[in-house]
Scaffold this active site. Structure first.
Site, PDB file in Angstrom:
ATOM      1  N   SER B 124       0.782  -1.086  -0.080  1.00 57.03           N
ATOM      2  CA  SER B 124      -0.296  -0.288  -0.112  1.00 57.03           C
ATOM      3  C   SER B 124       0.582   1.512  -0.333  1.00 57.03           C
ATOM      4  O   SER B 124       2.535   1.437   0.381  1.00 57.03           O
ATOM      5  CB  SER B 124      -0.946  -0.102   1.401  1.00 57.03           C
ATOM      6  OG  SER B 124      -0.834   1.359   1.824  1.00 57.03           O
ATOM      7  N   TYR B 148      -0.844   0.328  10.003  1.00 57.23           N
ATOM      8  CA  TYR B 148      -1.404  -0.700   8.722  1.00 57.23           C
ATOM      9  C   TYR B 148      -0.135  -0.450   7.687  1.00 57.23           C
ATOM     10  O   TYR B 148       0.395  -0.809   7.645  1.00 57.23           O
ATOM     11  CB  TYR B 148      -2.208   0.124   7.595  1.00 57.23           C
ATOM     12  CG  TYR B 148      -2.807  -0.339   6.791  1.00 57.23           C
ATOM     13  CD1 TYR B 148      -3.273  -1.661   6.583  1.00 57.23           C
ATOM     14  CD2 TYR B 148      -2.768   0.578   5.306  1.00 57.23           C
ATOM     15  CE1 TYR B 148      -3.374  -2.307   5.089  1.00 57.23           C
ATOM     16  CE2 TYR B 148      -2.533  -0.001   4.234  1.00 57.23           C
ATOM     17  CZ  TYR B 148      -3.847  -1.502   4.469  1.00 57.23           C
ATOM     18  OH  TYR B 148      -3.803  -2.337   3.432  1.00 57.23           O
ATOM     19  N   LYS B 152       2.951  -4.231   6.686  1.00 59.57           N
ATOM     20  CA  LYS B 152       3.061  -3.887   5.285  1.00 59.57           C
ATOM     21  C   LYS B 152       3.868  -3.491   5.422  1.00 59.57           C
ATOM     22  O   LYS B 152       4.420  -4.534   4.376  1.00 59.57           O
ATOM     23  CB  LYS B 152       2.153  -2.940   4.307  1.00 59.57           C
ATOM     24  CG  LYS B 152       0.227  -3.220   4.339  1.00 59.57           C
ATOM     25  CD  LYS B 152      -0.102  -4.314   3.610  1.00 59.57           C
ATOM     26  CE  LYS B 152      -1.622  -4.749   4.120  1.00 59.57           C
ATOM     27  NZ  LYS B 152      -2.162  -6.115   2.752  1.00 59.57           N
TER      28      LYS B 152
END
Lengths: 321, 321
Positions: B124, B148, B152
């Site tokens: 991402s 997040y 990732k």
């Protein structure tokens, strides 16, 4: 204040402990207790005799062990314990367990303690690799080409997120290769960076497994310890949105290291180096960058060595002290 | 060949499954079995009716679940399962469990299987953040400013090391924000990037929580699926020492998105957007870069959308199909 050093029986750990005890304080507070946690007890009897020192053994990937040694009075933690590069490449699972899982467990124990201790992680040049820019900066992209470098890069990312969320007051100091280390060779791919100086000075032969043009990024043990302490004392705000700093190492080629050895100890010492290239070591060390922009570290007040000749002289001075 | 899709009941997972079944082959081999693993079964009855599809439910952070669904005939794995950005920020432990631990468990199961399956991780824009260069490239330094993004980035590093060691044939595709997603808003901080187009087109009101000048990096669902398949079919050697690719998204501001909506559906649709800034979302989305150099992806044959007007028209076409 209470301080915990993981890897506290190691070379840097014991040396850091001695320096902290000599100073007597950290971040302006007197040191009341210094816990040295490692798989073995420190060898240094002077350390063990100090009433402030508590030497503890245990597996730092075992959360229960960490919980026993981190409590609300633990105000600073230096996390030095690691599986070195060569060993982490040879034993993938052990590297993951100590370099990644134990680092994460330490952060989790700090988070659970709720008092936001100051946590210093050491990281490494090995987080870089692949196609690199001519000059590496603190914010050059990580692209590790070894499992050790990968595990260190992950621990960095974890510490940064735990710091951002306010679970710890964290900072990462990327250590250059430490040279000249006293003692014996170890399983680090960079072990020769001490060996080719130390052994010849001690009248012993030493193998150099890489080409003379190979560039290394070096820091003396004395400067490394000063930088660890200064890094711990840095104000969090000074680090901005990136609490990761490359310490100001010396960028020198192996040939330049040998020239420094010659200047200090003559041709006789240099003749004790055997040049035998080792592809496995060349591959790991060759993936590390050689030229650095360490202006950020210097602006933060972290300093390194003047020259590699000075480093060699410093080693000789300490050896005979 | 057998294929596993984690998150196979999700929006992208089901769409990828349909496309793979329509193609009938991947990497030049016929698809004999397509396992869709998720916490729930897919809603799409057409998928479930296909004799090649096996819908399985289970917790992907449980290694035993993964072991049941990865065997020596599993030649390709698309790992799409994730806890989205907003939820990973709100529930740190859940994000770590699914975005990090499950990704690692999947790599471990592949390693144990010994047959070096092809593994595609999606990552991402959230791996970037902090002070960014004007234009972000594949090798711009990661500096995630969310849990997040951190998780990732760690999964990327793990996959790269497992690929380097030959445990998997891995590649990471960094997905732009997918827009226009059909269905309902979700807990992603970027959920509005679909909502402000989808809801007005459906005659409903939608909140835009960020300033119109905010730049996003967008990819349509159709182009995302094509890129996932093309990325899986890429020859490993073409990726060089960095098997991580930013997919070629469109860099557009929210104002430009709204202008595209106006061009396609008129002022009436645009008037259904309520501008109510939300500091929490602005902080996450604002830490992502807006301008990209995706020449590497294009050179690798991965393609994106022509314009956001095209993307809006594509959504309308699919909605009425």
């Amino acid at each position: 204040m209470k301080i915990l050093i993981t890897g506290g029986a190691g070379f840097l750990g014991q040396r850091l402990a001695r320096r902290l005890l000599d100073r007597g304080e950290l971040n302006g507070k007197p040191i009341s207790e210094l816990v040295l946690l490692d798989v073995a007890r420190p060898a240094d009897a002077r350390l063990l005799a100090d009433s402030r020192v508590r030497a503890e053994t245990g597996d730092i990937s075992d959360r229960a062990v960490l919980e026993r040694h981190v409590d609300a009075s633990t105000e600073a933690i230096f996390h030095l314990a690691a599986i070195v590069s060569g060993q982490a490449e040879a034993d993938f699972d052990l590297g993951m367990k100590i370099n990644l899982d134990a680092s994460r467990a330490l952060l989790e124990v700090c988070r659970a303690s709720g008092h936001v201790p100051r946590v210093v992680f050491t990281s490494s040049v090995a987080v870089y690799g692949g196609t690199l820019p001519a000059i590496v900066r603190d914010d050059t992209a990580l692209n590790p080409q070894s499992s050790y470098g990968t595990q260190k890069a992950i621990a960095e990312l974890l510490l940064c997120d735990y710091a951002r969320r306010g679970f710890v007051d964290g900072r990462v100091l990327r250590l250059p290769t430490i040279s000249v280390r006293p003692g014996k060779p170890n399983a680090a791919a960079s072990s020769f960076a001490s060996g080719i100086i130390r052994e010849p000075l001690n009248g012993e032969r030493s193998i150099c497994p890489v080409d003379g043009g190979t560039r290394l990024w070096l820091l003396s043990p004395r400067s490394a310890i000063e930088a660890l302490i200064a890094g711990c004392e840095l104000d969090r705000a000074a680090l901005g949105d990136r609490p990761v700093v490359n310490l100001p190492g010396l960028s020198v080629s192996v040939d330049e290291m040998v020239a420094a050895l010659r200047e200090v100890a003559g041709d006789e010492a240099v003749a004790r180096i055997d040049w035998q290239r080792d592809e496995r070591i060349e591959k790991i060390v060759g993936s590390w960058p050689g030229a650095w922009d360490t202006s950020r570290a210097e602006a933060l007040g972290l300093s390194g060595d003047g020259s590699f000749v000075e480093v060699v002289r410093g080693y000789i001075g300490e050896r005979s002290a």
